[in-house]
Scaffold this motif. Structure first.
Motif, mmCIF file in Angstrom:
data_model
loop_
_atom_site.group_PDB
_atom_site.id
_atom_site.type_symbol
_atom_site.label_atom_id
_atom_site.label_comp_id
_atom_site.label_asym_id
_atom_site.label_seq_id
_atom_site.Cartn_x
_atom_site.Cartn_y
_atom_site.Cartn_z
ATOM 1 N N ASN A 21 0.829 -1.202 0.000
ATOM 2 C CA ASN A 21 0.000 0.000 0.000
ATOM 3 C C ASN A 21 0.861 1.248 0.000
ATOM 4 N N ALA A 22 1.933 1.251 0.791
ATOM 5 C CA ALA A 22 2.817 2.414 0.842
ATOM 6 C C ALA A 22 3.474 2.636 -0.513
ATOM 7 N N GLN A 23 3.926 1.570 -1.138
ATOM 8 C CA GLN A 23 4.558 1.677 -2.459
ATOM 9 C C GLN A 23 3.569 2.224 -3.479
ATOM 10 N N ARG A 24 2.362 1.691 -3.460
ATOM 11 C CA ARG A 24 1.337 2.135 -4.406
ATOM 12 C C ARG A 24 0.990 3.605 -4.178
ATOM 13 N N ASN A 25 0.825 4.001 -2.911
ATOM 14 C CA ASN A 25 0.504 5.392 -2.615
ATOM 15 C C ASN A 25 1.658 6.318 -2.982
ATOM 16 N N ILE A 55 2.847 24.596 -6.703
ATOM 17 C CA ILE A 55 2.413 24.486 -5.299
ATOM 18 C C ILE A 55 1.727 23.140 -5.078
ATOM 19 N N ALA A 56 0.812 22.786 -5.976
ATOM 20 C CA ALA A 56 0.130 21.493 -5.856
ATOM 21 C C ALA A 56 1.132 20.349 -6.032
ATOM 22 N N ALA A 57 2.089 20.527 -6.945
ATOM 23 C CA ALA A 57 3.106 19.491 -7.150
ATOM 24 C C ALA A 57 3.909 19.279 -5.875
ATOM 25 N N GLU A 58 4.299 20.353 -5.217
ATOM 26 C CA GLU A 58 5.060 20.247 -3.973
ATOM 27 C C GLU A 58 4.230 19.550 -2.896
ATOM 28 N N ASN A 59 2.955 19.865 -2.832
ATOM 29 C CA ASN A 59 2.063 19.228 -1.864
ATOM 30 C C ASN A 59 2.030 17.714 -2.085
ATOM 31 N N TYR A 60 1.876 17.294 -3.324
ATOM 32 C CA TYR A 60 1.852 15.870 -3.621
ATOM 33 C C TYR A 60 3.198 15.217 -3.319
ATOM 34 N N LEU A 61 4.294 15.926 -3.575
ATOM 35 C CA LEU A 61 5.610 15.370 -3.262
ATOM 36 C C LEU A 61 5.789 15.179 -1.758
ATOM 37 N N GLN A 62 5.215 16.068 -0.965
ATOM 38 C CA GLN A 62 5.294 15.906 0.485
ATOM 39 C C GLN A 62 4.511 14.665 0.929
ATOM 40 N N HIS A 63 3.374 14.427 0.290
ATOM 41 C CA HIS A 63 2.624 13.209 0.592
ATOM 42 C C HIS A 63 3.435 11.981 0.191
ATOM 43 N N ALA A 64 4.067 12.031 -0.973
ATOM 44 C CA ALA A 64 4.885 10.910 -1.439
ATOM 45 C C ALA A 64 6.034 10.652 -0.472
ATOM 46 N N GLU A 65 6.631 11.721 0.040
ATOM 47 C CA GLU A 65 7.743 11.574 0.983
ATOM 48 C C GLU A 65 7.301 10.833 2.240
ATOM 49 N N HIS A 66 6.093 11.088 2.689
ATOM 50 C CA HIS A 66 5.569 10.382 3.866
ATOM 51 C C HIS A 66 5.581 8.873 3.623
ATOM 52 N N TYR A 67 5.089 8.454 2.457
ATOM 53 C CA TYR A 67 5.040 7.025 2.167
ATOM 54 C C TYR A 67 6.438 6.457 1.942
ATOM 55 N N GLU A 113 3.893 5.881 -5.371
ATOM 56 C CA GLU A 113 3.896 6.024 -6.820
ATOM 57 C C GLU A 113 2.748 6.906 -7.298
ATOM 58 N N ARG A 114 1.589 6.768 -6.662
ATOM 59 C CA ARG A 114 0.434 7.572 -7.045
ATOM 60 C C ARG A 114 0.698 9.050 -6.805
ATOM 61 N N TYR A 115 1.254 9.398 -5.638
ATOM 62 C CA TYR A 115 1.503 10.802 -5.335
ATOM 63 C C TYR A 115 2.627 11.389 -6.191
ATOM 64 N N VAL A 116 3.627 10.584 -6.520
ATOM 65 C CA VAL A 116 4.680 11.080 -7.421
ATOM 66 C C VAL A 116 4.082 11.380 -8.794
ATOM 67 N N GLU A 117 3.210 10.502 -9.258
ATOM 68 C CA GLU A 117 2.572 10.726 -10.561
ATOM 69 C C GLU A 117 1.670 11.956 -10.527
ATOM 70 N N LEU A 118 0.930 12.138 -9.446
ATOM 71 C CA LEU A 118 0.099 13.340 -9.320
ATOM 72 C C LEU A 118 0.968 14.602 -9.303
ATOM 73 N N ALA A 119 2.091 14.540 -8.603
ATOM 74 C CA ALA A 119 3.007 15.685 -8.559
ATOM 75 C C ALA A 119 3.542 15.985 -9.948
ATOM 76 N N ARG A 120 3.901 14.959 -10.685
ATOM 77 C CA ARG A 120 4.421 15.141 -12.040
ATOM 78 C C ARG A 120 3.371 15.808 -12.928
ATOM 79 N N ARG A 163 9.115 7.436 3.557
ATOM 80 C CA ARG A 163 9.621 7.230 4.913
ATOM 81 C C ARG A 163 8.988 6.004 5.564
ATOM 82 N N SER A 164 7.715 5.802 5.306
ATOM 83 C CA SER A 164 7.034 4.620 5.854
ATOM 84 C C SER A 164 7.672 3.343 5.347
ATOM 85 N N MET A 165 7.966 3.305 4.052
ATOM 86 C CA MET A 165 8.599 2.114 3.478
ATOM 87 C C MET A 165 10.006 1.926 4.043
ATOM 88 N N HIS A 166 10.743 3.021 4.216
ATOM 89 C CA HIS A 166 12.095 2.948 4.752
ATOM 90 C C HIS A 166 12.078 2.428 6.187
#
Length: 86
Positions: free
Chosen positions: A23-27, A45-57, A29-36, A59-62
């Motif tokens: 789930n973390a991997q899927r989320n 601004i929206a891209a940065e927001n999505y990248l911050q969400h991606a960073e959370h996941y 990837e989804r947020y990176v794609e949304l940011a792109r 870190r979760s995977m790490h």
């Protein structure tokens, strides 16, 4: 009462990654794609927001890959003010 047998279609398939990792991997990837997509539209601004969400996941995977231990975060030092000496 008779037991129901599962049909072959409902068979659970085990993979190497736990469900949370998947789930973390899927989320991530989804947020990176949304940011792109937002960056391509020009909404940084929206891209940065999505990248911050991606960073959370990320870190979760790490953290999960390292046995749930939180890795030490580097200290963030404040930048010196311009024109301030000392």
């Amino acid at each position: 009462m008779a037991r129901r047998t599962r049909s072959p279609k409902s068979k659970v398939v085990r993979t190497r990654l736990p469900r949370q990792s998947q789930n973390a991997q899927r989320n991530y990837e989804r947020y990176v794609e949304l940011a792109r997509a937002e960056a391509l539209k020009g909404d940084l601004i929206a891209a940065e927001n999505y990248l911050q969400h991606a960073e959370h996941y990320l870190r979760s995977m790490h953290d999960e890959a390292h046995g749930g231990r939180l890795s030490p975060q580097p200290a963030v030092l404040p930048k010196p003010l311009l024109g301030h000496s000392g």
